[in-house]
Design a protein around this motif. Structure first.
Motif, PDB file in Angstrom:
ATOM      1  N   GLY A   1       0.769  -1.161  -0.001  1.00 59.51           N
ATOM      2  CA  GLY A   1      -0.041  -0.053  -0.102  1.00 59.51           C
ATOM      3  C   GLY A   1       0.766   1.386  -0.136  1.00 59.51           C
ATOM      4  N   ASP A   2       2.190   1.071  -0.080  1.00 58.42           N
ATOM      5  CA  ASP A   2       3.041   2.268  -0.372  1.00 58.42           C
ATOM      6  C   ASP A   2       3.083   3.142   1.069  1.00 58.42           C
ATOM      7  OD1 ASP A   2       4.718   2.779  -2.234  1.00 58.42           O
ATOM      8  OD2 ASP A   2       3.907   3.985  -3.434  1.00 58.42           O
ATOM      9  N   LYS A   3       2.961   2.300   2.145  1.00 61.14           N
ATOM     10  CA  LYS A   3       2.836   3.050   3.428  1.00 61.14           C
ATOM     11  C   LYS A   3       3.899   2.520   4.222  1.00 61.14           C
ATOM     12  CE  LYS A   3      -1.087   3.251   6.000  1.00 61.14           C
ATOM     13  NZ  LYS A   3      -2.351   2.935   6.181  1.00 61.14           N
ATOM     14  N   ASP A   4       4.683   3.483   5.001  1.00 65.25           N
ATOM     15  CA  ASP A   4       5.763   3.078   5.903  1.00 65.25           C
ATOM     16  C   ASP A   4       4.918   2.587   7.112  1.00 65.25           C
ATOM     17  OD1 ASP A   4       7.626   3.680   4.747  1.00 65.25           O
ATOM     18  OD2 ASP A   4       7.650   5.912   5.625  1.00 65.25           O
ATOM     19  N   ARG A   5       5.282   1.327   7.899  1.00 68.42           N
ATOM     20  CA  ARG A   5       4.634   0.664   8.967  1.00 68.42           C
ATOM     21  C   ARG A   5       5.787   0.513   9.968  1.00 68.42           C
ATOM     22  NH1 ARG A   5       1.360  -1.287   4.723  1.00 68.42           N
ATOM     23  NH2 ARG A   5      -1.015  -0.981   5.000  1.00 68.42           N
ATOM     24  N   LEU A   6       5.346   0.523  10.969  1.00 65.35           N
ATOM     25  CA  LEU A   6       5.854   0.204  12.376  1.00 65.35           C
ATOM     26  C   LEU A   6       5.991  -1.447  12.465  1.00 65.35           C
ATOM     27  CD1 LEU A   6       7.648   0.827  15.052  1.00 65.35           C
ATOM     28  CD2 LEU A   6       5.631   1.170  16.022  1.00 65.35           C
ATOM     29  N   VAL A   7       6.927  -2.081  12.465  1.00 67.39           N
ATOM     30  CA  VAL A   7       7.034  -3.592  12.501  1.00 67.39           C
ATOM     31  C   VAL A   7       7.709  -4.113  13.945  1.00 67.39           C
ATOM     32  CG1 VAL A   7       7.564  -5.722  11.544  1.00 67.39           C
ATOM     33  CG2 VAL A   7       6.929  -3.797  10.104  1.00 67.39           C
ATOM     34  N   LEU A   8       7.087  -4.635  14.692  1.00 67.76           N
ATOM     35  CA  LEU A   8       7.424  -4.992  16.038  1.00 67.76           C
ATOM     36  C   LEU A   8       7.843  -6.438  15.937  1.00 67.76           C
ATOM     37  CD1 LEU A   8       4.926  -3.794  18.372  1.00 67.76           C
ATOM     38  CD2 LEU A   8       6.945  -2.821  17.757  1.00 67.76           C
ATOM     39  N   PHE A   9       9.015  -7.141  16.246  1.00 70.24           N
ATOM     40  CA  PHE A   9       9.479  -8.286  16.150  1.00 70.24           C
ATOM     41  C   PHE A   9      10.299  -8.598  17.357  1.00 70.24           C
ATOM     42  CE2 PHE A   9      11.847  -5.867  13.201  1.00 70.24           C
ATOM     43  CZ  PHE A   9      13.129  -6.009  13.757  1.00 70.24           C
ATOM     44  N   THR A  10      10.721 -10.097  17.604  1.00 69.35           N
ATOM     45  CA  THR A  10      11.106 -10.311  18.946  1.00 69.35           C
ATOM     46  C   THR A  10      12.712 -10.590  18.559  1.00 69.35           C
ATOM     47  OG1 THR A  10      11.039 -12.774  18.201  1.00 69.35           O
ATOM     48  CG2 THR A  10       9.198 -11.747  19.403  1.00 69.35           C
ATOM     49  N   ALA A  11      13.505 -10.923  19.473  1.00 69.94           N
ATOM     50  CA  ALA A  11      14.717 -11.334  19.544  1.00 69.94           C
ATOM     51  C   ALA A  11      14.997 -12.454  18.454  1.00 69.94           C
ATOM     52  CB  ALA A  11      15.443 -11.693  20.788  1.00 69.94           C
ATOM     53  N   ARG A  12      14.277 -13.502  18.565  1.00 71.11           N
ATOM     54  CA  ARG A  12      14.226 -14.516  17.803  1.00 71.11           C
ATOM     55  C   ARG A  12      14.094 -14.151  16.344  1.00 71.11           C
ATOM     56  NH1 ARG A  12      10.132 -19.759  17.388  1.00 71.11           N
ATOM     57  NH2 ARG A  12      11.283 -20.992  15.737  1.00 71.11           N
ATOM     58  N   THR A  13      13.348 -13.018  15.980  1.00 73.98           N
ATOM     59  CA  THR A  13      13.471 -12.696  14.602  1.00 73.98           C
ATOM     60  C   THR A  13      14.508 -11.966  13.973  1.00 73.98           C
ATOM     61  OG1 THR A  13      10.899 -12.292  14.856  1.00 73.98           O
ATOM     62  CG2 THR A  13      11.698 -11.337  12.867  1.00 73.98           C
ATOM     63  N   VAL A  14      15.174 -11.093  15.130  1.00 74.33           N
ATOM     64  CA  VAL A  14      16.590 -10.449  14.773  1.00 74.33           C
ATOM     65  C   VAL A  14      17.491 -11.643  14.457  1.00 74.33           C
ATOM     66  CG1 VAL A  14      18.492  -9.162  15.934  1.00 74.33           C
ATOM     67  CG2 VAL A  14      15.994  -8.698  16.223  1.00 74.33           C
ATOM     68  N   GLU A  15      17.391 -12.784  15.060  1.00 75.94           N
ATOM     69  CA  GLU A  15      18.437 -13.751  14.862  1.00 75.94           C
ATOM     70  C   GLU A  15      18.114 -14.476  13.479  1.00 75.94           C
ATOM     71  OE1 GLU A  15      18.060 -16.948  17.848  1.00 75.94           O
ATOM     72  OE2 GLU A  15      18.486 -15.580  19.373  1.00 75.94           O
ATOM     73  N   ARG A  16      16.991 -14.670  13.001  1.00 70.14           N
ATOM     74  CA  ARG A  16      16.602 -15.235  11.783  1.00 70.14           C
ATOM     75  C   ARG A  16      17.085 -14.206  10.716  1.00 70.14           C
ATOM     76  NH1 ARG A  16      13.159 -19.730  12.436  1.00 70.14           N
ATOM     77  NH2 ARG A  16      13.992 -20.623  14.319  1.00 70.14           N
ATOM     78  N   LEU A  17      16.778 -12.575  10.898  1.00 66.82           N
ATOM     79  CA  LEU A  17      17.358 -11.611   9.915  1.00 66.82           C
ATOM     80  C   LEU A  17      18.778 -11.783   9.857  1.00 66.82           C
ATOM     81  CD1 LEU A  17      14.727  -8.869  10.733  1.00 66.82           C
ATOM     82  CD2 LEU A  17      14.682  -9.955   8.598  1.00 66.82           C
ATOM     83  N   ARG A  18      19.275 -11.860  10.804  1.00 67.42           N
ATOM     84  CA  ARG A  18      20.824 -11.850  10.739  1.00 67.42           C
ATOM     85  C   ARG A  18      21.248 -13.217   9.912  1.00 67.42           C
ATOM     86  NH1 ARG A  18      21.978  -9.785  16.536  1.00 67.42           N
ATOM     87  NH2 ARG A  18      21.965  -7.749  16.173  1.00 67.42           N
ATOM     88  N   ALA A  19      20.552 -14.096  10.273  1.00 66.06           N
ATOM     89  CA  ALA A  19      21.195 -15.554   9.122  1.00 66.06           C
ATOM     90  C   ALA A  19      20.596 -15.285   7.783  1.00 66.06           C
ATOM     91  CB  ALA A  19      20.096 -16.636   9.823  1.00 66.06           C
ATOM     92  N   TRP A  20      19.572 -14.429   7.613  1.00 65.78           N
ATOM     93  CA  TRP A  20      19.026 -14.079   6.280  1.00 65.78           C
ATOM     94  C   TRP A  20      20.037 -13.346   5.467  1.00 65.78           C
ATOM     95  CZ3 TRP A  20      16.937 -15.148   1.719  1.00 65.78           C
ATOM     96  CH2 TRP A  20      16.311 -14.301   0.999  1.00 65.78           C
ATOM     97  N   ILE A  21      20.396 -12.260   6.189  1.00 70.04           N
ATOM     98  CA  ILE A  21      21.266 -10.920   5.241  1.00 70.04           C
ATOM     99  C   ILE A  21      22.425 -11.743   4.610  1.00 70.04           C
ATOM    100  CG2 ILE A  21      22.597  -9.306   5.755  1.00 70.04           C
ATOM    101  CD1 ILE A  21      19.742  -8.599   6.064  1.00 70.04           C
ATOM    102  N   PRO A  22      23.327 -12.544   4.958  1.00 68.82           N
ATOM    103  CA  PRO A  22      24.151 -13.101   4.011  1.00 68.82           C
ATOM    104  C   PRO A  22      23.622 -13.805   2.786  1.00 68.82           C
ATOM    105  CG  PRO A  22      24.900 -13.694   6.473  1.00 68.82           C
ATOM    106  CD  PRO A  22      23.458 -13.160   6.255  1.00 68.82           C
ATOM    107  N   ILE A  23      22.525 -14.577   3.046  1.00 70.40           N
ATOM    108  CA  ILE A  23      21.874 -15.141   1.795  1.00 70.40           C
ATOM    109  C   ILE A  23      21.493 -13.955   0.643  1.00 70.40           C
ATOM    110  CG2 ILE A  23      19.875 -16.595   1.234  1.00 70.40           C
ATOM    111  CD1 ILE A  23      20.381 -17.877   3.936  1.00 70.40           C
TER     112      ILE A  23
END
Length: 150
Positions: A1-23
């Motif tokens: 929708g071309d809108k900025d949204r605040l996304v709340l997430f957990t420490a587990r999500t941060v871990e998953r994002l960190r694992a995704w970034i190299p890929i």
């Protein structure tokens, strides 16, 4: 929708994002700004998400069309309401401009209405019985940080 949204997430999500970034870095060219890309390194589109959800639904034995982004948002909003969240909070978490849009996502059963009503009545009775205490207000709004996202 071309809108900025605040996304709340957990420490587990941060871990998953960190694992995704190299890929993601191996897949996408440097000029691609999107965090989530497809196997060709291009920004993940809504149809790509739907295809992934269709596959997950099939693997789980769900009938086609029973697992969609709308269904997830609907379950998220309804679950919040059933656990006592107010409509304005749900509206903000969903990123809706109006409460009317939020209501589209809510399936409010008669039982849920009764529970919300009784919870509100109970809170009112508790407020009438307890003295008002003055306590300092602490800011707890999460920052719009991109912690953990490169």
């Amino acid at each position: 929708g071309d809108k900025d949204r605040l996304v709340l997430f957990t420490a587990r999500t941060v871990e998953r994002l960190r694992a995704w970034i190299p890929i993601r870095t191996r897949l996408a060219p440097e000029e691609e700004a999107a965090c989530f890309v497809n196997r060709h390194g291009r920004r993940l589109q809504p149809r790509g998400v739907q295809r992934m959800m269709d596959t997950l639904g099939q693997e789980a034995g769900l009938p086609k069309g029973k697992l969609t982004p709308h269904v997830l948002r609907h379950n998220f909003a309804t679950g919040l309401l059933e656990r006592g969240a107010d409509l304005v909070t749900i509206q903000r978490l969903m990123g809706h401009a109006t409460i009317a849009t939020t209501r589209v996502y809510l399936e409010i059963s008669d039982q849920t209405l009764r529970e919300v009503y009784h919870r509100a009545q109970s809170m009112r009775e508790d407020m009438d019985e307890s003295p008002i205490e003055s306590t300092p207000v602490e800011e707890t709004t999460p920052s719009a940080s991109t912690h953990g996202v490169v």
